[in-house]
Design an enzyme around this catalytic site. Sequence first.
Site, short mmCIF file in Angstrom:
data_model
loop_
_atom_site.label_atom_id
_atom_site.label_comp_id
_atom_site.label_asym_id
_atom_site.label_seq_id
_atom_site.Cartn_x
_atom_site.Cartn_y
_atom_site.Cartn_z
N SER A 314 21.88 -35.42 -67.91
CA SER A 314 23.31 -35.49 -67.62
C SER A 314 23.63 -35.89 -66.18
CB SER A 314 24.02 -34.19 -68.02
OG SER A 314 23.61 -33.10 -67.27
N ASP A 325 21.25 -48.82 -60.73
CA ASP A 325 22.04 -50.00 -61.07
C ASP A 325 22.57 -50.72 -59.83
OD1 ASP A 325 21.56 -49.43 -63.69
OD2 ASP A 325 23.65 -49.08 -64.26
N LYS A 339 21.55 -37.66 -72.20
CA LYS A 339 22.80 -37.00 -72.58
C LYS A 339 23.94 -37.60 -71.78
CE LYS A 339 21.51 -34.19 -75.75
NZ LYS A 339 22.01 -34.31 -77.12
#
Length: 428
Positions: A314, A325, A339
């Site tokens: 999470s 990214d 998740k």
Amino acid sequence: MVITKSRLVLGATAVTLSTIAVTSLGIHSRGQALFKASPKETVDEVWQIVNRQYVDGTFNQVDWQAVRKEYLNKSYSNQQEAYKSIREMLKKLGDPYTRFMDPEEFKNMQVDTSGELTGIGITISQDEKTKQLVVIAPIEDTPAFKAGILAKDIILKINNKSTQGMDTNQAVSLIRGEPNTKVTLTIQRNGAIKQFNITRARIEIHPVRYSQKQSPAGNIGYIRLNQFSANAGKEMQNAIKDLESKKVAGYVLDLRGNPGGLLFSSVEIARMWLDKGTIVSTIDRQGEQEREVANGRALTNKPLVILVDKGSASASEILSGALKDNKRAVLVGTQTFGKGLVQSVRPLDDGSGLAVTIAKYHTPSGKDINKHGIDPDVKVDLTDAQRQDLWLHERDKLATMADPQYAKGVEILGKQIAAKGITSAEKN
């Protein structure tokens, strides 16, 4: 989409034994009910919240209006009957992270500012397909951790009671107990059945630990983040500032076994490492996005490697996904838990509470990591036996060159430092 940040939690930490409250720091219960709600009013209050906020507008292909009619047409002689119906009603959504808590369960979810907790120290969820109870991760240095519980362990029995058909609230009730009392968990791991007798304890969690290390990459900073609790951001800020004052050449951020926590905490910490770019997007059932972005206030731009594994979930996935990214960090280790759901936790008028999944999140590249997780840039596998030896029996080797994932991280960090042309003087 307006979201009260302090009430936003992540699906992976839906149920945490002894740490359930960590996922909901900043959530304030009403203390005492504003008025004595009737059983039927409580049922309708839950229905209304789900009707307004639940992430799936089809309600799992269920006629939600018909559900309301069905459950409001019932007679309830007390709140316990209403609670049973509420749990039945929520099961129709097929979402183990949207869950009801009776007043006692909700009270136990609250934690004071000291971060002191009582329990065994594991985070669990219910597998959406198999409905089995699965360990997300043990919290470091807690009874469950010391007993040898691992991420992805399946809980078959609690005190010899089968967990088949058991929801996470029921599991919490059975595992929770007074300090110095025992609970027995029967675990399935890679097809083998193991039994663990664990003594409950009072636990104080410090989310951040850090140190300055001399390594083949030079003078580096090592930071271990255990939980995204309300005070994690402040502790992370202090760690980075202290290590910066020591002129470290780069950082290893260890998120292995970190089960997540508060969304705002992951965003806050991401901004300490990232000067510009998107951190995360949350998407509600109307498809409306709320983007969290860097604010130009990064505390350091020095090279960064992040260690992840199957227990990184999470909020850990938000932080590592954002930095990966945006090409701010290199991820080393194994695939993360997977998740990507966001919950809002609401106090109800009778003192009970409701956690409802209100959104899913995407990494900056638009990736939905739910059920898959984030793939590391450099994969370094550890067997369960290796991991258990490293984290339990040979802790002095953790975050040393005898730790394969850390060693690879340091190797990569050294190359980054060299590529940035940081001088020897800056390394010292």
